[in-house]
Design a protein around this motif. Structure first.
Motif, PDB file in Angstrom:
ATOM      1  N   TRP A 117       0.861  -1.179   0.000  1.00 24.97           N
ATOM      2  CA  TRP A 117       0.000   0.000   0.000  1.00 24.97           C
ATOM      3  C   TRP A 117       0.899   1.231   0.000  1.00 24.97           C
ATOM      4  CZ3 TRP A 117      -1.258   3.404   4.446  1.00 24.97           C
ATOM      5  CH2 TRP A 117      -2.193   4.394   4.099  1.00 24.97           C
ATOM      6  N   ILE A 118       0.742   2.081  -1.000  1.00 22.72           N
ATOM      7  CA  ILE A 118       1.578   3.279  -1.125  1.00 22.72           C
ATOM      8  C   ILE A 118       0.750   4.472  -0.674  1.00 22.72           C
ATOM      9  CG2 ILE A 118       3.004   4.648  -2.664  1.00 22.72           C
ATOM     10  CD1 ILE A 118       3.264   2.188  -4.431  1.00 22.72           C
ATOM     11  N   LYS A 119       1.012   4.921   0.520  1.00 22.23           N
ATOM     12  CA  LYS A 119       0.240   6.011   1.104  1.00 22.23           C
ATOM     13  C   LYS A 119       0.491   7.326   0.377  1.00 22.23           C
ATOM     14  CE  LYS A 119      -0.355   8.606   5.406  1.00 22.23           C
ATOM     15  NZ  LYS A 119       0.093   8.773   6.817  1.00 22.23           N
ATOM     16  N   SER A 120       1.731   7.600   0.034  1.00 16.62           N
ATOM     17  CA  SER A 120       2.107   8.843  -0.618  1.00 16.62           C
ATOM     18  C   SER A 120       3.438   8.644  -1.313  1.00 16.62           C
ATOM     19  CB  SER A 120       2.224   9.978   0.410  1.00 16.62           C
ATOM     20  OG  SER A 120       3.375   9.775   1.239  1.00 16.62           O
ATOM     21  N   ARG A 121       3.960   9.700  -1.875  1.00 12.54           N
ATOM     22  CA  ARG A 121       5.278   9.614  -2.515  1.00 12.54           C
ATOM     23  C   ARG A 121       6.397   9.440  -1.491  1.00 12.54           C
ATOM     24  NH1 ARG A 121       6.733  12.662  -8.012  1.00 12.54           N
ATOM     25  NH2 ARG A 121       5.877  10.959  -9.267  1.00 12.54           N
ATOM     26  N   PHE A 122       6.060   9.520  -0.211  1.00 15.52           N
ATOM     27  CA  PHE A 122       7.092   9.447   0.816  1.00 15.52           C
ATOM     28  C   PHE A 122       6.841   8.365   1.859  1.00 15.52           C
ATOM     29  CE2 PHE A 122       6.675  13.852  -0.693  1.00 15.52           C
ATOM     30  CZ  PHE A 122       7.908  13.987  -1.300  1.00 15.52           C
ATOM     31  N   GLU A 123       5.722   7.646   1.765  1.00 18.28           N
ATOM     32  CA  GLU A 123       5.437   6.570   2.716  1.00 18.28           C
ATOM     33  C   GLU A 123       4.781   5.399   1.999  1.00 18.28           C
ATOM     34  OE1 GLU A 123       4.497   8.121   7.074  1.00 18.28           O
ATOM     35  OE2 GLU A 123       3.152   9.025   5.601  1.00 18.28           O
ATOM     36  N   SER A 124       5.230   4.201   2.333  1.00 21.73           N
ATOM     37  CA  SER A 124       4.638   2.994   1.767  1.00 21.73           C
ATOM     38  C   SER A 124       4.773   1.864   2.770  1.00 21.73           C
ATOM     39  CB  SER A 124       5.330   2.613   0.451  1.00 21.73           C
ATOM     40  OG  SER A 124       6.673   2.225   0.696  1.00 21.73           O
ATOM     41  N   CYS A 125       4.015   0.802   2.566  1.00 21.70           N
ATOM     42  CA  CYS A 125       4.124  -0.322   3.487  1.00 21.70           C
ATOM     43  C   CYS A 125       3.620  -1.597   2.835  1.00 21.70           C
ATOM     44  CB  CYS A 125       3.341  -0.063   4.776  1.00 21.70           C
ATOM     45  SG  CYS A 125       1.557  -0.152   4.552  1.00 21.70           S
ATOM     46  N   GLN A 126       4.123  -2.695   3.351  1.00 23.87           N
ATOM     47  CA  GLN A 126       3.605  -4.012   2.996  1.00 23.87           C
ATOM     48  C   GLN A 126       3.362  -4.794   4.275  1.00 23.87           C
ATOM     49  OE1 GLN A 126       5.981  -7.474   1.594  1.00 23.87           O
ATOM     50  NE2 GLN A 126       4.804  -7.314  -0.306  1.00 23.87           N
ATOM     51  N   LYS A 127       2.162  -5.352   4.414  1.00 18.09           N
ATOM     52  CA  LYS A 127       1.880  -6.321   5.467  1.00 18.09           C
ATOM     53  C   LYS A 127       1.361  -7.562   4.765  1.00 18.09           C
ATOM     54  CE  LYS A 127      -0.886  -7.610   9.437  1.00 18.09           C
ATOM     55  NZ  LYS A 127      -2.129  -7.409  10.207  1.00 18.09           N
ATOM     56  N   ARG A 128       2.175  -8.613   4.782  1.00 13.44           N
ATOM     57  CA  ARG A 128       1.837  -9.813   4.032  1.00 13.44           C
ATOM     58  C   ARG A 128       1.787 -11.009   4.978  1.00 13.44           C
ATOM     59  NH1 ARG A 128       4.105 -10.873  -1.986  1.00 13.44           N
ATOM     60  NH2 ARG A 128       2.959 -12.778  -2.463  1.00 13.44           N
ATOM     61  N   PRO A 129       0.609 -11.564   5.207  1.00 13.98           N
ATOM     62  CA  PRO A 129       0.512 -12.740   6.081  1.00 13.98           C
ATOM     63  C   PRO A 129       0.939 -13.999   5.346  1.00 13.98           C
ATOM     64  CG  PRO A 129      -1.660 -12.128   5.279  1.00 13.98           C
ATOM     65  CD  PRO A 129      -0.714 -11.088   4.761  1.00 13.98           C
ATOM     66  N   TYR A 130       1.634 -14.878   6.054  1.00 17.65           N
ATOM     67  CA  TYR A 130       2.071 -16.147   5.482  1.00 17.65           C
ATOM     68  C   TYR A 130       1.498 -17.306   6.275  1.00 17.65           C
ATOM     69  CZ  TYR A 130       5.251 -14.436   1.954  1.00 17.65           C
ATOM     70  OH  TYR A 130       5.763 -13.852   0.820  1.00 17.65           O
ATOM     71  N   ASP A 131       1.058 -18.319   5.559  1.00 17.47           N
ATOM     72  CA  ASP A 131       0.555 -19.555   6.144  1.00 17.47           C
ATOM     73  C   ASP A 131       1.232 -20.687   5.376  1.00 17.47           C
ATOM     74  OD1 ASP A 131      -0.788 -21.652   7.274  1.00 17.47           O
ATOM     75  OD2 ASP A 131      -2.806 -20.988   6.694  1.00 17.47           O
ATOM     76  N   LEU A 132       2.219 -21.352   6.000  1.00 15.28           N
ATOM     77  CA  LEU A 132       3.055 -22.334   5.321  1.00 15.28           C
ATOM     78  C   LEU A 132       2.934 -23.707   5.969  1.00 15.28           C
ATOM     79  CD1 LEU A 132       6.334 -20.217   4.898  1.00 15.28           C
ATOM     80  CD2 LEU A 132       4.378 -20.384   3.333  1.00 15.28           C
ATOM     81  N   ILE A 133       3.045 -24.733   5.156  1.00 12.61           N
ATOM     82  CA  ILE A 133       3.028 -26.122   5.613  1.00 12.61           C
ATOM     83  C   ILE A 133       4.374 -26.762   5.265  1.00 12.61           C
ATOM     84  CG2 ILE A 133       1.984 -28.401   5.318  1.00 12.61           C
ATOM     85  CD1 ILE A 133       0.212 -26.544   6.850  1.00 12.61           C
ATOM     86  N   LEU A 134       4.986 -27.427   6.245  1.00 11.97           N
ATOM     87  CA  LEU A 134       6.216 -28.174   6.013  1.00 11.97           C
ATOM     88  C   LEU A 134       5.840 -29.594   5.592  1.00 11.97           C
ATOM     89  CD1 LEU A 134       9.320 -28.184   6.170  1.00 11.97           C
ATOM     90  CD2 LEU A 134       9.101 -28.978   8.538  1.00 11.97           C
ATOM     91  N   ARG A 135       6.361 -30.047   4.427  1.00 15.44           N
ATOM     92  CA  ARG A 135       5.975 -31.339   3.880  1.00 15.44           C
ATOM     93  C   ARG A 135       7.196 -32.239   3.709  1.00 15.44           C
ATOM     94  NH1 ARG A 135       1.889 -31.220  -0.784  1.00 15.44           N
ATOM     95  NH2 ARG A 135       0.975 -32.836   0.515  1.00 15.44           N
ATOM     96  N   ASP A 136       6.944 -33.541   3.680  1.00 16.38           N
ATOM     97  CA  ASP A 136       8.041 -34.499   3.528  1.00 16.38           C
ATOM     98  C   ASP A 136       8.439 -34.625   2.058  1.00 16.38           C
ATOM     99  OD1 ASP A 136       6.100 -36.015   2.327  1.00 16.38           O
ATOM    100  OD2 ASP A 136       6.345 -37.764   3.634  1.00 16.38           O
ATOM    101  N   ALA A 137       9.465 -35.472   1.813  1.00 19.02           N
ATOM    102  CA  ALA A 137      10.026 -35.591   0.464  1.00 19.02           C
ATOM    103  C   ALA A 137       9.015 -36.126  -0.535  1.00 19.02           C
ATOM    104  CB  ALA A 137      11.262 -36.492   0.499  1.00 19.02           C
ATOM    105  N   ARG A 138       8.092 -36.958  -0.096  1.00 16.14           N
ATOM    106  CA  ARG A 138       7.101 -37.518  -1.007  1.00 16.14           C
ATOM    107  C   ARG A 138       5.959 -36.557  -1.291  1.00 16.14           C
ATOM    108  NH1 ARG A 138       8.975 -41.171   2.454  1.00 16.14           N
ATOM    109  NH2 ARG A 138       7.423 -40.593   4.016  1.00 16.14           N
TER     110      ARG A 138
END
Length: 434
Positions: A117-138
Motif C-alpha cells: 500500500w503506497i500512502k504517498s510519494r514518501f510513505e509505503s508499506c507491505q503487510k503480508r501474512p504467510y501460512d506455510l506447511i512443512l511437507r516431507d520428500a514424497r
C-alpha cells in the motif's frame, strides 16, 4: 518528513493451557512420522497452505505463539531468550507517523500485494501474512505449520536522496508434529536493488546498505522482529541548470525464504516485494532542491466546489471533466483528461507561456475584450501540463472567472507540484469534491 519511523510491536496473544496440551498430544497416526530406525527423509520444504489438500491439513488448526512453544519445547537457551526483554527499536529518532502501521493494516488488500500500500510519494508499506506447511520428500505428509506476518515500511524524503526500509517478521505461530523441532525453523528476508540506466540521468549510482539479508531462527525473529536498511544516491551538487537533474530510477526487491534443517528453502517468496524509487536533484521546480520519491504513488490535486477561495476554479474543472458540453471550445463528443487519464507536468516556461496565450485567445473569441472586468481566463488542463491548449486535440476548456479565485487555483496546483516532487513529465490526477 525527514526522519524514519519507529515501529510499534504487534501484540502477541497469550495461549491457553488447553491449546498447548493439544500441540503436545498430536498423534503420529494423524501425522505420520518416520519409523524409529529410519533416517528422516529430506523434506520438500515449506509450501503455501492453500496449495495443500484439505485432508493433509486436518489436525493443524491448533497453532500456538512461538514464545509459548519455546517455553515447552525449546532448549534452556531458547527459553532464556524468549524470556529476555525485547530490544529497543533500531530507530532512535522521533516517530513522524505513529499510525502508518495501523493505516497499512486497514488497507489489507493493497498491503499484501507485491507493491504494498503506497500512502504517498514518501510513505509505503507491505503487510503480508504467510501460512506455510512443512511437507516431507514424497509430498504426502505434513510435518508442521507456520504462520507469521511480514512487514516492510518504506520512507523516502523530500530534501534528501535517501530511502529507508524497516522490515520485520512478527506474530509468529507454529504447530509441528512431535518429531519435528520448530525451534530450528528459519525465515529469511533478502533485499536486492537494480538501477534502470535507460531512464536515469548519466552516471546513476545508489549506495546500498552494508547488511542486505537477515536469515534467522524463528526465536531470533520473535526476540528482535525489526531491522532497518538505508539506500542513498550520492549527488554531485546542483547541476540542474546544466540540464542534469541527477535522476536515478531504482527498484528494491525482497525475497523471502523459510526452511527447516532437512528441507530446501521455501520457493514461493521470490520477488515478494517491489519498491520503485526515484532520486533527483531537480532544483527549484521540485520545491526542495533534492529528494527521493516512490514513483508508484498516485499524485492527485483535490479541490472543492465549496472552497470560498477557489470555488469557481473547482466548478470549471468539474464541468470540464463531467459536463464538457458546457465548456468552450465546444464540439460533439468532447472529453477532457485528468480524472481517469493523467495530466503530465511541463516545466519549460516557453511551453507554459504558449499554452496560456492560446487559452487567452480562446477566451476572447467567446467573451470578447474582458479587460477591466476583474475576470481572468481560467484554463483546464492547466498551462503547466502537456495536455494544455496547444497540444492540438482541442480537449481543453476556458472560462472567465474571478481573478483572485483563478490565482488561488494556480497556487493549489503549484503546491501539489512542490509537495510531491512532480518533475517534468510526471503524471498526476485531478479530483473535484462537493
Amino acid at each position: 518528513m525527514n526522519t524514519p519511523i519507529t515501529l510499534a510491536r504487534l501484540a502477541r496473544g497469550a495461549v491457553t493451557a488447553t491449546a498447548l496440551a493439544l500441540l503436545v498430544t498430536v498423534t503420529t497416526g494423524a501425522h505420520p512420522a518416520p519409523a524409529a530406525d529410519d533416517t528422516p527423509p529430506a523434506s520438500v520444504g515449506f509450501v503455501d497452505a492453500a496449495s495443500v489438500p484439505a485432508e493433509q491439513l486436518q489436525g493443524f488448526d491448533q497453532l500456538v505463539p512461538l514464545k509459548d512453544y519455546l517455553h515447552t519445547h525449546g532448549s534452556s537457551l531458547a527459553r532464556k531468550a524468549a524470556d529476555a526483554p525485547a530490544l529497543p527499536d533500531p530507530d532512535p529518532d522521533p516517530d513522524p507517523d505513529p499510525d502508518l502501521k495501523q493505516q497499512c493494516a486497514s488497507h489489507a488488500a493493497q498491503a499484501k500485494t507485491t507493491a504494498g500500500w503506497i500512502k504517498s510519494r514518501f510513505e509505503s508499506c507491505q503487510k503480508r501474512p504467510y501460512d506455510l506447511i512443512l511437507r516431507d520428500a514424497r509430498g504426502t505428509t505434513s510435518l508442521g505449520r507456520l504462520k507469521f506476518d511480514q512487514w516492510i515500511l518504506g520512507f523516502s524524503y523530500d530534501g534528501s536522496r535517501r530511502v529507508d526500509y524497516v522490515a520485520s517478521i512478527e506474530n509468529i505461530w507454529v504447530q509441528p508434529i512431535p518429531t519435528e523441532d520448530a525451534t530450528k525453523w528459519r525465515v529469511g528476508q533478502h533485499f536486492r536493488q537494480s538501477i534502470n540506466a535507460s531512464t536515469s540521468d548519466p552516471n546513476p549510482q545508489v549506495t546500498e546498505p552494508q547488511t542486505k539479508e537477515r536469515d534467522e531462527l524463528l526465536g531470533e525473529w520473535d526476540r528482535t522482529p525489526q531491522w532497518a536498511l538505508t539506500y542513498a544516491s550520492p549527488d554531485r551538487g546542483p547541476l540542474f541548470e546544466q540540464g542534469n537533474q541527477q535522476r536515478v530510477y531504482s527498484t528494491v526487491v525482497m525475497d523471502l525464504t523459510a526452511s527447516s534443517p532437512n528441507s530446501v528453502p521455501y520457493g514461493g517468496g521470490v520477488d515478494n516485494y517491489h519498491s520503485s524509487v526515484r532520486y533527483d536533484y531537480a532544483g527549484k521546480p521540485a520545491g526542495k532542491y533534492k529528494g527521493a520519491v516512490f514513483t508508484a504513488a498516485r499524485v492527485e490535486l483535490v479541490m472543492s466546489q465549496t472552497d470560498p477561495k477557489a470555488k469557481e476554479s473547482a466548478l470549471h474543472i468539474y464541468d470540464a471533466l463531467n459536463r464538457p458540453e458546457r465548456t468552450f471550445p465546444s464540439w460533439p463528443g468532447k472529453s477532457v483528461p485528468g480524472a481517469k487519464e493523467p495530466l503530465h507536468r511541463v516545466i519549460d516556461p516557453d511551453k507554459v507561456d504558449a499554452n496560456r496565450k492560446k487559452s487567452i485567445q480562446e477566451c476572447k473569441k467567446v467573451w470578447g475584450d474582458y479587460s477591466g472586468s476583474g475576470l481572468e481566463c481560467d484554463e483546464y488542463p492547466f498551462a503547466s501540463t502537456e495536455e494544455g491548449s496547444t497540444k492540438g486535440d482541442n480537449r481543453f476548456s476556458v472560462r472567465l472567472i474571478d481573478g483572485p479565485d483563478n490565482r488561488k487555483g494556480g497556487e493549489y496546483i503549484n503546491a501539489v507540484y512542490t509537495l510531491n516532487r512532480v518533475l517534468n513529465g510526471d503524471p498526476f490526477y485531478v479530483k473535484i469534491t462537493n
